[in-house]
Scaffold this motif. Structure first.
Motif, PDB file in Angstrom:
ATOM      1  N   LYS A 186      62.813  79.620  13.759  1.00 56.25           N
ATOM      2  CA  LYS A 186      63.131  78.956  12.497  1.00 56.25           C
ATOM      3  C   LYS A 186      64.609  79.164  12.177  1.00 56.25           C
ATOM      4  O   LYS A 186      65.163  80.220  12.470  1.00 56.25           O
ATOM      5  CB  LYS A 186      62.257  79.502  11.367  1.00 56.25           C
ATOM      6  CG  LYS A 186      60.774  79.294  11.592  1.00 56.25           C
ATOM      7  CD  LYS A 186      59.941  79.913  10.471  1.00 56.25           C
ATOM      8  CE  LYS A 186      59.974  81.422  10.532  1.00 56.25           C
ATOM      9  NZ  LYS A 186      59.110  82.048   9.512  1.00 56.25           N
ATOM     10  N   PHE A 187      65.212  78.167  11.580  1.00 49.04           N
ATOM     11  CA  PHE A 187      66.640  78.206  11.296  1.00 49.04           C
ATOM     12  C   PHE A 187      66.891  77.887   9.831  1.00 49.04           C
ATOM     13  O   PHE A 187      66.148  77.120   9.210  1.00 49.04           O
ATOM     14  CB  PHE A 187      67.394  77.175  12.148  1.00 49.04           C
ATOM     15  CG  PHE A 187      67.066  77.211  13.611  1.00 49.04           C
ATOM     16  CD1 PHE A 187      67.804  77.981  14.481  1.00 49.04           C
ATOM     17  CD2 PHE A 187      66.005  76.473  14.123  1.00 49.04           C
ATOM     18  CE1 PHE A 187      67.503  78.019  15.830  1.00 49.04           C
ATOM     19  CE2 PHE A 187      65.693  76.502  15.461  1.00 49.04           C
ATOM     20  CZ  PHE A 187      66.449  77.275  16.322  1.00 49.04           C
ATOM     21  N   SER A 188      67.933  78.482   9.295  1.00 47.32           N
ATOM     22  CA  SER A 188      68.444  78.085   7.976  1.00 47.32           C
ATOM     23  C   SER A 188      69.950  77.891   8.118  1.00 47.32           C
ATOM     24  O   SER A 188      70.642  78.750   8.662  1.00 47.32           O
ATOM     25  CB  SER A 188      68.123  79.144   6.909  1.00 47.32           C
ATOM     26  OG  SER A 188      68.802  80.343   7.175  1.00 47.32           O
ATOM     27  N   LEU A 189      70.415  76.767   7.665  1.00 47.28           N
ATOM     28  CA  LEU A 189      71.824  76.421   7.770  1.00 47.28           C
ATOM     29  C   LEU A 189      72.490  76.619   6.414  1.00 47.28           C
ATOM     30  O   LEU A 189      72.051  76.054   5.401  1.00 47.28           O
ATOM     31  CB  LEU A 189      71.985  74.967   8.229  1.00 47.28           C
ATOM     32  CG  LEU A 189      71.262  74.609   9.530  1.00 47.28           C
ATOM     33  CD1 LEU A 189      71.422  73.129   9.844  1.00 47.28           C
ATOM     34  CD2 LEU A 189      71.770  75.455  10.675  1.00 47.28           C
ATOM     35  N   GLU A 190      73.501  77.436   6.398  1.00 54.65           N
ATOM     36  CA  GLU A 190      74.198  77.724   5.151  1.00 54.65           C
ATOM     37  C   GLU A 190      75.305  76.685   4.936  1.00 54.65           C
ATOM     38  O   GLU A 190      76.182  76.498   5.796  1.00 54.65           O
ATOM     39  CB  GLU A 190      74.794  79.126   5.188  1.00 54.65           C
ATOM     40  CG  GLU A 190      75.387  79.568   3.853  1.00 54.65           C
ATOM     41  CD  GLU A 190      75.818  81.016   3.879  1.00 54.65           C
ATOM     42  OE1 GLU A 190      76.820  81.342   3.206  1.00 54.65           O
ATOM     43  OE2 GLU A 190      75.154  81.823   4.575  1.00 54.65           O
ATOM     44  N   THR A 191      75.242  76.032   3.819  1.00 55.69           N
ATOM     45  CA  THR A 191      76.241  75.024   3.466  1.00 55.69           C
ATOM     46  C   THR A 191      76.862  75.365   2.118  1.00 55.69           C
ATOM     47  O   THR A 191      76.374  76.236   1.386  1.00 55.69           O
ATOM     48  CB  THR A 191      75.607  73.622   3.404  1.00 55.69           C
ATOM     49  OG1 THR A 191      74.598  73.606   2.372  1.00 55.69           O
ATOM     50  CG2 THR A 191      74.972  73.238   4.736  1.00 55.69           C
ATOM     51  N   GLU A 192      77.924  74.664   1.795  1.00 60.71           N
ATOM     52  CA  GLU A 192      78.590  74.863   0.515  1.00 60.71           C
ATOM     53  C   GLU A 192      79.087  73.515   0.012  1.00 60.71           C
ATOM     54  O   GLU A 192      79.604  72.696   0.785  1.00 60.71           O
ATOM     55  CB  GLU A 192      79.766  75.831   0.640  1.00 60.71           C
ATOM     56  CG  GLU A 192      80.449  76.135  -0.692  1.00 60.71           C
ATOM     57  CD  GLU A 192      81.579  77.131  -0.552  1.00 60.71           C
ATOM     58  OE1 GLU A 192      82.271  77.394  -1.555  1.00 60.71           O
ATOM     59  OE2 GLU A 192      81.772  77.655   0.565  1.00 60.71           O
ATOM     60  N   LYS A 236      78.760  76.080   6.964  1.00 60.30           N
ATOM     61  CA  LYS A 236      79.349  77.413   6.985  1.00 60.30           C
ATOM     62  C   LYS A 236      78.817  78.241   8.152  1.00 60.30           C
ATOM     63  O   LYS A 236      79.587  78.712   8.976  1.00 60.30           O
ATOM     64  CB  LYS A 236      79.097  78.133   5.662  1.00 60.30           C
ATOM     65  CG  LYS A 236      79.758  77.453   4.462  1.00 60.30           C
ATOM     66  CD  LYS A 236      79.670  78.296   3.205  1.00 60.30           C
ATOM     67  CE  LYS A 236      80.520  79.538   3.293  1.00 60.30           C
ATOM     68  NZ  LYS A 236      80.510  80.323   2.042  1.00 60.30           N
ATOM     69  N   LYS A 237      77.503  78.423   8.254  1.00 58.17           N
ATOM     70  CA  LYS A 237      76.964  79.196   9.376  1.00 58.17           C
ATOM     71  C   LYS A 237      75.474  78.919   9.510  1.00 58.17           C
ATOM     72  O   LYS A 237      74.846  78.326   8.637  1.00 58.17           O
ATOM     73  CB  LYS A 237      77.210  80.689   9.186  1.00 58.17           C
ATOM     74  CG  LYS A 237      76.509  81.311   7.987  1.00 58.17           C
ATOM     75  CD  LYS A 237      76.812  82.814   7.922  1.00 58.17           C
ATOM     76  CE  LYS A 237      76.132  83.449   6.714  1.00 58.17           C
ATOM     77  NZ  LYS A 237      76.411  84.901   6.641  1.00 58.17           N
ATOM     78  N   ILE A 238      74.948  79.375  10.634  1.00 57.54           N
ATOM     79  CA  ILE A 238      73.516  79.226  10.915  1.00 57.54           C
ATOM     80  C   ILE A 238      72.869  80.602  10.933  1.00 57.54           C
ATOM     81  O   ILE A 238      73.457  81.573  11.425  1.00 57.54           O
ATOM     82  CB  ILE A 238      73.298  78.497  12.259  1.00 57.54           C
ATOM     83  CG1 ILE A 238      71.804  78.250  12.491  1.00 57.54           C
ATOM     84  CG2 ILE A 238      73.900  79.284  13.426  1.00 57.54           C
ATOM     85  CD1 ILE A 238      71.526  77.362  13.693  1.00 57.54           C
TER      86      ILE A 238
END
Length: 390
Positions: A79-85, A98-100
């Motif tokens: 499972k992945f969560s992608l950090e955005t801004e 931003k990062k995974i």
């Protein structure tokens, strides 16, 4: 079905009763290409780092490493969560990457009576931590499998806060490699000489999802156990079985796919179809001449074709195969009236052909269509309308 046949059927009108073929065309086309995979068709392989940790190589051979995957009850895929801004560009919203983050994966195992999974956890535990290397209790214990030898026990209950000399000072995480520190109580924490640090216990864990003789895999690189949970004994659960569960974290994921091989054990899917645990003997119903049918699978026609092919192949193997098929067919049909079997199959085939070729108008007149029997319309009964009162 060819496009021309579809066009002609649509132009002139189809015959007989049929349903829409949306699902059939979607999920059965090209060998079930778009059919969803089944949850229970999977295989796991735990790649224990026996090449870089010699002591583990003495504990786990290729068969035992493969057997660990057979004890898996459930396993989550990565499972992945992608950090955005969200940024403000002159009052226009702009979303940037931003990062995974790789989310932990949970695995549940059967708590087997042979202690395969329990020992795997203990080996992992003693490889990374010094706590289990400190013996407890008497130096020898008697059990059902004989006397168990251990080192002299450490006085866990003694208070040594103000003692001038502590007997044991090694607790907690072991960060050194093999050449930098001594092995633990059972020697499992010894590893190859690695100047880069301590070799990982697991090189990777791979989950294979299988479907239509193909596989798609997810390989978790450098996994580490985040939590380990033994189960709960319960007197009220008479039908319950024990299990162990763990959650793992990993550094990245690799995706692969391919076809399941014909060799046993499979060379494409690591640890799959090992003859030590998988039954590779075909069912007797799948052998030519083993079923009481003439045209069906495994019937008399299959036996005849198989005998001819075996004899044409030449050699002793071909002759033995032909004799085996002939003997199987003889034992299957020695007390069977072959003429009655032929007549029955011919009648079934003719009935099937007629149901698919008789015009719809004729079948409707016979009150049948496509093998379905429709009830006759109800008889109309004249009723007297009685005026209702106020």
């Amino acid at each position: 079905m060819a496009w021309g046949e579809d066009f002609l059927k649509g132009f002139f009108g189809g015959q007989g009763l049929k349903d829409y073929a949306h699902a059939s065309k979607t999920f059965r086309t090209n060998g079930y290409e778009y059919a969803p995979r089944n949850k229970f068709l999977f295989h796991c392989y735990f790649n224990i780092n026996t090449s870089m940790i010699p002591t583990l190589g003495a504990i786990y051979n290729s068969t035992e490493k493969s057997t660990i995957g057979l004890m898996v009850k459930t396993i989550q895929l990565p499972k992945f969560s992608l950090e955005t801004e969200t940024l403000n560009q002159y009052n226009r919203k702009r979303v940037i990457q931003k990062k995974i983050n790789y989310q932990p994966v949970t695995v549940t195992f059967h708590d087997d009576g042979g202690d395969l999974i329990r020992n795997m956890w203990y080996n992992y535990y003693s490889y990374y931590y010094k706590d289990p290397s400190q013996a407890y209790g008497p130096p020898a214990q008697n059990g059902s499998i004989g006397q168990i030898q251990s080192l002299p026990g450490f006085a866990y209950n003694a208070r040594d806060i103000y003692a001038n000399d502590r007997v044991v000072n090694d607790w907690g995480y072991i960060g050194e490699g093999y050449s930098q520190g001594s092995a633990g109580g059972n020697g499992v924490n010894s590893g190859a000489d690695q100047s880069s640090g301590k070799p990982p216990f697991f090189r990777d864990i791979t989950v294979y999802g299988m479907d239509q003789h193909k596989w798609a895999s997810y390989t978790l690189i450098n996994p580490l156990i985040k939590t380990w949970d033994h189960d709960t004994y319960n007197y009220s659960e008479g039908s319950g079985i024990m299990q162990n569960s763990m959650s793992i974290e990993y550094e990245t994921v690799k995706y692969y796919s391919g076809a399941i091989g014909s060799s046993r054990p499979d060379t494409n899917v690591a640890g799959f179809a090992d003859p030590a645990y998988y039954d590779n003997i075909k069912s007797s119903l799948a052998r030519a001449g083993s079923t009481q049918t003439v045209l069906g699978q495994g019937g008399l026609l299959d036996a005849g074709i198989g005998i001819i092919e075996d004899l044409q192949s030449g050699g002793v193997t071909g002759v033995i195969g032909a004799i085996q098929k002939a003997g199987t067919a003889y034992n299957t049909f020695k007390n069977v009236d072959i003429q009655s079997v032929v007549n029955e199959e011919a009648n079934l085939a003719l009935k099937s052909v007629l149901q698919n070729t008789i015009p719809a108008a004729v079948r409707q007149a016979q009150n049948t269509q496509g093998g379905f029997v429709f009830p006759k319309p109800p008889v109309k009964v004249n009723t007297i309308n009685t005026p209702q009162g106020p």
